[in-house]
Scaffold this motif. Structure first.
Motif, PDB file in Angstrom:
ATOM      1  N   UNK A   1      12.124  -4.299  11.141  1.00 20.94           N
ATOM      2  CA  UNK A   1      11.666  -5.498  11.774  1.00 20.94           C
ATOM      3  C   UNK A   1      10.743  -5.437  12.923  1.00 20.94           C
ATOM      4  N   UNK A   2      10.109  -5.952  13.243  1.00 21.90           N
ATOM      5  CA  UNK A   2       9.102  -5.968  14.395  1.00 21.90           C
ATOM      6  C   UNK A   2       8.666  -7.290  15.036  1.00 21.90           C
ATOM      7  N   UNK A   3       8.250  -7.391  16.124  1.00 15.02           N
ATOM      8  CA  UNK A   3       8.097  -8.776  16.794  1.00 15.02           C
ATOM      9  C   UNK A   3       7.068  -8.470  17.895  1.00 15.02           C
ATOM     10  N   UNK A   4       6.162  -9.072  17.901  1.00 14.19           N
ATOM     11  CA  UNK A   4       5.009  -8.563  19.145  1.00 14.19           C
ATOM     12  C   UNK A   4       4.473 -10.219  19.859  1.00 14.19           C
TER      13      UNK A   4
ATOM     14  N   UNK B   1       4.358 -12.925  16.505  1.00 18.22           N
ATOM     15  CA  UNK B   1       4.200 -12.453  15.207  1.00 18.22           C
ATOM     16  C   UNK B   1       5.202 -11.579  14.993  1.00 18.22           C
ATOM     17  N   UNK B   2       5.945 -11.729  13.598  1.00 14.89           N
ATOM     18  CA  UNK B   2       7.176 -11.125  13.326  1.00 14.89           C
ATOM     19  C   UNK B   2       6.850 -10.745  11.835  1.00 14.89           C
TER      20      UNK B   2
ATOM     21  N   UNK C   1       0.801  -1.248  -0.119  1.00 18.90           N
ATOM     22  CA  UNK C   1       0.161   0.096   0.012  1.00 18.90           C
ATOM     23  C   UNK C   1       0.870   1.251   0.178  1.00 18.90           C
ATOM     24  N   UNK C   2       0.488   2.207  -0.871  1.00 21.87           N
ATOM     25  CA  UNK C   2       1.282   3.396  -0.976  1.00 21.87           C
ATOM     26  C   UNK C   2       2.693   3.309  -0.790  1.00 21.87           C
ATOM     27  N   UNK C   3       3.028   2.356  -1.810  1.00 24.10           N
ATOM     28  CA  UNK C   3       4.639   2.144  -1.757  1.00 24.10           C
ATOM     29  C   UNK C   3       5.194   1.242  -0.672  1.00 24.10           C
ATOM     30  N   UNK C   4       4.485   1.046   0.251  1.00 22.90           N
ATOM     31  CA  UNK C   4       5.119   0.334   1.416  1.00 22.90           C
ATOM     32  C   UNK C   4       4.720  -1.296   1.445  1.00 22.90           C
ATOM     33  N   UNK C   5       5.542  -1.826   1.879  1.00 23.84           N
ATOM     34  CA  UNK C   5       5.480  -3.323   1.784  1.00 23.84           C
ATOM     35  C   UNK C   5       5.507  -4.002   3.318  1.00 23.84           C
ATOM     36  N   UNK C   6       4.878  -4.898   3.500  1.00 23.86           N
ATOM     37  CA  UNK C   6       4.946  -5.710   4.926  1.00 23.86           C
ATOM     38  C   UNK C   6       4.957  -7.093   4.540  1.00 23.86           C
ATOM     39  N   UNK C   7       5.910  -7.814   5.029  1.00 30.62           N
ATOM     40  CA  UNK C   7       5.981  -9.385   5.100  1.00 30.62           C
ATOM     41  C   UNK C   7       6.108  -9.915   6.426  1.00 30.62           C
ATOM     42  N   UNK C   8       5.129 -10.778   6.671  1.00 25.88           N
ATOM     43  CA  UNK C   8       5.126 -11.328   8.054  1.00 25.88           C
ATOM     44  C   UNK C   8       4.726 -12.722   8.222  1.00 25.88           C
ATOM     45  N   UNK C   9       4.966 -13.097   9.492  1.00 28.68           N
ATOM     46  CA  UNK C   9       4.194 -14.651   9.677  1.00 28.68           C
ATOM     47  C   UNK C   9       4.362 -14.756  11.419  1.00 28.68           C
ATOM     48  N   UNK C  10       3.803 -15.948  11.565  1.00 31.21           N
ATOM     49  CA  UNK C  10       3.716 -16.368  13.123  1.00 31.21           C
ATOM     50  C   UNK C  10       5.186 -16.864  13.327  1.00 31.21           C
ATOM     51  N   UNK C  11       5.876 -16.211  14.156  1.00 35.47           N
ATOM     52  CA  UNK C  11       7.229 -16.416  14.756  1.00 35.47           C
ATOM     53  C   UNK C  11       7.404 -15.882  15.920  1.00 35.47           C
ATOM     54  N   UNK C  12       7.541 -16.471  17.128  1.00 29.65           N
ATOM     55  CA  UNK C  12       7.604 -16.042  18.410  1.00 29.65           C
ATOM     56  C   UNK C  12       6.764 -15.147  18.732  1.00 29.65           C
TER      57      UNK C  12
END
Length: 204
Positions: A92-95, A78-79, A65-76
């Protein structure tokens, strides 16, 4: 494989936000949803690609969206990795959260697969990472979900079971309802199902 079109609008002032043209299907390893989003004028706005495993956990998420990209998955929990429009800077983010959410109806279906609620289940609290419009900024939110009722409605293709969920935002106390049949959202705040080529898939 259901194919269709959702219209999206601001749930508070009903400003049109565009449309989401989607197809989705359960498979041997879970469920996948792919969509292209457009602006109210019909221009390309972004895309959604979400795959969950048989337990409803997000095994792959890709948003644009708007030139931004997110890739994620369930890892510890979600990452995810969020990349800016130039591609030069990735964060990178993790919660410790259960799943992802956002404006796409796909996240509502995926979360119901994860929770597997029944009408006699107690309210279930979930922590989610929401990617907010328009630049997919991550925000951690807490919600509680309850399945109020499941009702079978007659159709030309046989009975269609519609689940009505009550969703509460734990930070504001705001409540709303979500209606889902199989892997298709019939109605939710900011979401209306406009077209559906084939009946919703029934999960095993």
């Amino acid at each position: 494989m259901p194919r269709g079109r959702y219209s999206l609008h601001d749930p508070h002032d009903h400003t049109p936000l565009g449309e989401e043209h989607f197809h989705c299907a359960p498979g041997p390893s879970g469920w996948r949803y792919v969509a292209q989003t457009t602006t109210p004028s019909g221009d390309h706005r972004g895309s959604v690609d979400l795959a969950v495993d048989e337990l409803g956990r997000p095994i792959r998420l890709e948003l644009h969206a708007a030139g931004w990209q997110v890739r994620g998955a369930a890892l510890d929990g979600v990452t995810w990795v969020r990349t800016d429009p130039t591609g030069a800077d990735a964060t990178e983010g993790n919660v410790r959260a259960h799943a992802f959410t956002g404006s796409s109806p796909a996240f509502l279906v995926a979360l119901t697969r994860l929770l597997r609620l029944t009408p006699d289940s107690p309210e279930t609290r979930v922590r989610l990472v929401a990617f907010t419009d328009p630049v997919l900024a991550p925000l951690t939110v807490d919600q509680s979900w309850a399945l109020l009722r499941s009702e079978a409605h007659p159709t030309d293709n046989g009975p269609l079971t519609v689940d009505e969920y009550q969703v509460s935002a734990l930070d504001t106390g705001e409540r709303h309802t979500v209606h889902i049949a199989g892997d298709v959202v019939l109605a939710a705040p900011g979401v209306e199902l406009e077209d559906l080529d084939t009946p919703p898939s029934v999960f095993p």
